[in-house]
Design a protein around this motif. Sequence first.
Motif, PDB file in Angstrom:
ATOM      1  N   ILE A   1       0.839  -1.198   0.000  1.00  0.00           N
ATOM      2  CA  ILE A   1       0.000   0.000   0.000  1.00  0.00           C
ATOM      3  C   ILE A   1       0.874   1.248   0.000  1.00  0.00           C
ATOM      4  CG2 ILE A   1      -1.550   1.366   1.460  1.00  0.00           C
ATOM      5  CD1 ILE A   1      -2.845  -1.335   2.274  1.00  0.00           C
ATOM      6  N   LEU A   2       1.867   1.276   0.890  1.00  0.00           N
ATOM      7  CA  LEU A   2       2.748   2.442   0.967  1.00  0.00           C
ATOM      8  C   LEU A   2       3.513   2.629  -0.343  1.00  0.00           C
ATOM      9  CD1 LEU A   2       3.990   4.757   2.578  1.00  0.00           C
ATOM     10  CD2 LEU A   2       5.669   3.137   3.487  1.00  0.00           C
ATOM     11  N   THR A   3       3.990   1.551  -0.936  1.00  0.00           N
ATOM     12  CA  THR A   3       4.735   1.642  -2.195  1.00  0.00           C
ATOM     13  C   THR A   3       3.871   2.246  -3.297  1.00  0.00           C
ATOM     14  OG1 THR A   3       6.070  -0.290  -1.584  1.00  0.00           O
ATOM     15  CG2 THR A   3       6.047   0.324  -3.903  1.00  0.00           C
ATOM     16  N   GLY A   4       2.629   1.772  -3.420  1.00  0.00           N
ATOM     17  CA  GLY A   4       1.734   2.310  -4.427  1.00  0.00           C
ATOM     18  C   GLY A   4       1.365   3.763  -4.156  1.00  0.00           C
ATOM     19  N   LEU A   5       1.116   4.080  -2.898  1.00  0.00           N
ATOM     20  CA  LEU A   5       0.736   5.443  -2.512  1.00  0.00           C
ATOM     21  C   LEU A   5       1.877   6.421  -2.797  1.00  0.00           C
ATOM     22  CD1 LEU A   5      -0.982   6.267   0.909  1.00  0.00           C
ATOM     23  CD2 LEU A   5       0.660   7.799  -0.142  1.00  0.00           C
ATOM     24  N   LEU A   6       3.100   6.053  -2.404  1.00  0.00           N
ATOM     25  CA  LEU A   6       4.241   6.948  -2.611  1.00  0.00           C
ATOM     26  C   LEU A   6       4.524   7.157  -4.092  1.00  0.00           C
ATOM     27  CD1 LEU A   6       6.740   5.765   0.176  1.00  0.00           C
ATOM     28  CD2 LEU A   6       5.326   7.838   0.158  1.00  0.00           C
ATOM     29  N   ALA A   7       4.394   6.091  -4.890  1.00  0.00           N
ATOM     30  CA  ALA A   7       4.604   6.228  -6.336  1.00  0.00           C
ATOM     31  C   ALA A   7       3.604   7.215  -6.924  1.00  0.00           C
ATOM     32  CB  ALA A   7       4.493   4.868  -7.011  1.00  0.00           C
TER      33      ALA A   7
ATOM     34  N   ARG B   1      -4.410  22.054  14.139  1.00  0.00           N
ATOM     35  CA  ARG B   1      -3.504  23.019  13.498  1.00  0.00           C
ATOM     36  C   ARG B   1      -4.063  23.523  12.164  1.00  0.00           C
ATOM     37  NH1 ARG B   1       1.294  23.507  15.770  1.00  0.00           N
ATOM     38  NH2 ARG B   1       1.941  24.631  13.888  1.00  0.00           N
ATOM     39  N   GLY B   2      -5.245  23.062  11.791  1.00  0.00           N
ATOM     40  CA  GLY B   2      -5.844  23.485  10.526  1.00  0.00           C
ATOM     41  C   GLY B   2      -5.290  22.771   9.310  1.00  0.00           C
ATOM     42  N   LEU B   3      -4.656  21.610   9.509  1.00  0.00           N
ATOM     43  CA  LEU B   3      -4.040  20.883   8.405  1.00  0.00           C
ATOM     44  C   LEU B   3      -5.093  20.103   7.624  1.00  0.00           C
ATOM     45  CD1 LEU B   3      -1.160  20.320   7.265  1.00  0.00           C
ATOM     46  CD2 LEU B   3      -1.138  18.259   8.685  1.00  0.00           C
ATOM     47  N   PRO B   4      -5.126  20.214   6.288  1.00  0.00           N
ATOM     48  CA  PRO B   4      -6.081  19.440   5.497  1.00  0.00           C
ATOM     49  C   PRO B   4      -5.802  17.938   5.618  1.00  0.00           C
ATOM     50  CG  PRO B   4      -5.082  21.186   4.181  1.00  0.00           C
ATOM     51  CD  PRO B   4      -4.304  21.099   5.447  1.00  0.00           C
ATOM     52  N   LEU B   5      -6.876  17.134   5.602  1.00  0.00           N
ATOM     53  CA  LEU B   5      -6.768  15.678   5.695  1.00  0.00           C
ATOM     54  C   LEU B   5      -7.384  15.037   4.465  1.00  0.00           C
ATOM     55  CD1 LEU B   5      -6.269  12.998   7.346  1.00  0.00           C
ATOM     56  CD2 LEU B   5      -8.637  13.262   8.151  1.00  0.00           C
ATOM     57  N   LEU B   6      -6.678  14.066   3.893  1.00  0.00           N
ATOM     58  CA  LEU B   6      -7.184  13.232   2.804  1.00  0.00           C
ATOM     59  C   LEU B   6      -7.059  11.780   3.229  1.00  0.00           C
ATOM     60  CD1 LEU B   6      -7.841  12.470  -0.251  1.00  0.00           C
ATOM     61  CD2 LEU B   6      -5.365  12.595  -0.617  1.00  0.00           C
ATOM     62  N   THR B   7      -8.156  11.013   3.159  1.00  0.00           N
ATOM     63  CA  THR B   7      -8.018   9.567   3.381  1.00  0.00           C
ATOM     64  C   THR B   7      -7.807   8.902   2.033  1.00  0.00           C
ATOM     65  OG1 THR B   7     -10.346   8.881   3.180  1.00  0.00           O
ATOM     66  CG2 THR B   7      -9.637   9.773   5.299  1.00  0.00           C
ATOM     67  N   TYR B   8      -6.785   8.067   1.964  1.00  0.00           N
ATOM     68  CA  TYR B   8      -6.348   7.488   0.696  1.00  0.00           C
ATOM     69  C   TYR B   8      -6.737   6.010   0.655  1.00  0.00           C
ATOM     70  CZ  TYR B   8      -3.313   6.969  -3.420  1.00  0.00           C
ATOM     71  OH  TYR B   8      -2.822   6.751  -4.682  1.00  0.00           O
ATOM     72  N   ALA B   9      -7.907   5.715   0.067  1.00  0.00           N
ATOM     73  CA  ALA B   9      -8.380   4.332  -0.103  1.00  0.00           C
ATOM     74  C   ALA B   9      -8.273   3.554   1.206  1.00  0.00           C
ATOM     75  CB  ALA B   9      -7.601   3.631  -1.216  1.00  0.00           C
TER      76      ALA B   9
ATOM     77  N   ALA C   1     -10.183   1.704  -4.851  1.00  0.00           N
ATOM     78  CA  ALA C   1      -9.666   0.345  -4.686  1.00  0.00           C
ATOM     79  C   ALA C   1      -8.321   0.411  -3.992  1.00  0.00           C
ATOM     80  CB  ALA C   1      -9.539  -0.367  -6.036  1.00  0.00           C
ATOM     81  N   ASP C   2      -7.864  -0.732  -3.538  1.00  0.00           N
ATOM     82  CA  ASP C   2      -6.631  -0.808  -2.757  1.00  0.00           C
ATOM     83  C   ASP C   2      -5.441  -0.245  -3.558  1.00  0.00           C
ATOM     84  OD1 ASP C   2      -4.126  -2.195  -1.590  1.00  0.00           O
ATOM     85  OD2 ASP C   2      -5.694  -2.746  -0.169  1.00  0.00           O
ATOM     86  N   PRO C   3      -4.588   0.573  -2.925  1.00  0.00           N
ATOM     87  CA  PRO C   3      -3.434   1.144  -3.619  1.00  0.00           C
ATOM     88  C   PRO C   3      -2.458   0.107  -4.165  1.00  0.00           C
ATOM     89  CG  PRO C   3      -3.851   2.349  -1.596  1.00  0.00           C
ATOM     90  CD  PRO C   3      -4.736   1.139  -1.569  1.00  0.00           C
ATOM     91  N   ALA C   4      -2.511  -1.132  -3.666  1.00  0.00           N
ATOM     92  CA  ALA C   4      -1.620  -2.172  -4.197  1.00  0.00           C
ATOM     93  C   ALA C   4      -1.890  -2.429  -5.671  1.00  0.00           C
ATOM     94  CB  ALA C   4      -1.788  -3.466  -3.399  1.00  0.00           C
ATOM     95  N   PHE C   5      -3.098  -2.129  -6.144  1.00  0.00           N
ATOM     96  CA  PHE C   5      -3.413  -2.302  -7.557  1.00  0.00           C
ATOM     97  C   PHE C   5      -2.648  -1.318  -8.442  1.00  0.00           C
ATOM     98  CE2 PHE C   5      -7.192  -4.577  -5.971  1.00  0.00           C
ATOM     99  CZ  PHE C   5      -7.207  -5.660  -6.837  1.00  0.00           C
ATOM    100  N   LEU C   6      -1.946  -0.371  -7.845  1.00  0.00           N
ATOM    101  CA  LEU C   6      -1.130   0.582  -8.606  1.00  0.00           C
ATOM    102  C   LEU C   6       0.293   0.073  -8.852  1.00  0.00           C
ATOM    103  CD1 LEU C   6      -2.178   3.837  -6.677  1.00  0.00           C
ATOM    104  CD2 LEU C   6      -3.043   3.060  -8.896  1.00  0.00           C
ATOM    105  N   LEU C   7       0.656  -1.035  -8.229  1.00  0.00           N
ATOM    106  CA  LEU C   7       2.041  -1.514  -8.311  1.00  0.00           C
ATOM    107  C   LEU C   7       2.361  -2.124  -9.673  1.00  0.00           C
ATOM    108  CD1 LEU C   7       2.802  -3.286  -4.906  1.00  0.00           C
ATOM    109  CD2 LEU C   7       3.224  -0.930  -5.574  1.00  0.00           C
TER     110      LEU C   7
END
Length: 382
Positions: A25-31, A108-116, A165-171
């Motif tokens: 998941i982290l690998t796909g997200l970072l890419a 702190r007013g930081l924007p949040l995005l949930t990633y899959a 869908a799961d970020p692993a599908f981006l690998l």
Amino acid sequence: MTDGAGLTIGVLGSYGGRNLGDEAILTGLLADLRHQEPNARIIVFSRNPAHTALAHPDVEAVPWEGVSRVDSSAVLAQLDLLVLGGGGILYDKEARRYLRVVRVAQERGLPLLTYAVGVGPLSEGVDTGMVRETLGQATEVTVRDQESRMVLEEAGLMNPITVTADPAFLLTPEDFPESWLREEGVPAGKQLVGLSVREPGRAAERLDVDGYHRLLAQISDFLVHRIDAYVLFVPMERDDIRHSHGVMSHMIAAERGRILHNDYSPRQVLGLMKHFDLAVGMRLHFLIFAAMMGTPFLPLPYAGKVFDLAQRLGVPALRGVEREVEGPLLAEVDRLWDERDQRADETARRVAAVCEQARGTSQVTRGVLESIRSRTLTAATA
């Protein structure tokens, strides 16, 4: 963000725990983030910063467990965006831990995005309330499956929820040479079956260890004799090694079983899937990897996320692992082997559709990043 520099993005998830699914998941997200924001400074909040820094040398890794609000604030103050990463992290007892960091960010007013992100089960008031409160303030909420959306809606979240869908599908896979299989003790010239087990725990509380070990041993023995196969157990987490030995201890043909022992990256394990003639498994990302590489596979579900994957890809999924009913499972394994060629095109079509859904998370992320860049530039020129 300074003039001419990229954004500073924080990524929070279950990383650094040496779970290949979470690392995929982290690998796909970072890419994806690198593709959209090449000059970004990325800070990963990790369970094991040293492990994360070694696996991803182009990011900064910091701890989040056992870190005070003051120390968290010091890091969060540097960010333009916090991404709550993919994976099943928002469930009872665990959600509150991740969302403690999110809450400090939002103060702190930081924007949040949930990633899959994966959600559920959620029944405890503390976790349900924190999920509803923090995600209610999110810029965008994306989840990886329909079940997660239903859990959020039942928790009272009123925000629009995008199912991707799961970020692993981006690998993309890396090569896994035949020589590595020989080093792992797998002989050439035999059919090869990949098998994935998992430990009981909060995500699989109904599993009886000895019962499911015996059941998977029966499946393994069946395939050894049915197709003259070797069975290669693929640990996706360290404790899977122990449970793989537990299954092998019940196999009649244990000499035909091998356990993958060396350390491999998610992309390398994805590449390994091309060597399998068949894959049978419990771990979600093992099954995702098999599907992506076109390997015929049978899920052995223990949770809704595995059933969701099976439904999306149109493959059978039986709950026999929990009930220890070997007859239907063996019959389905037999049918899968006989019908593998007929099923291949339809499964490939569905996999391509899910990969496209995974890219939908990128589209949402792109909109969020463009908005932040626009606001930052406006503020800088005001």
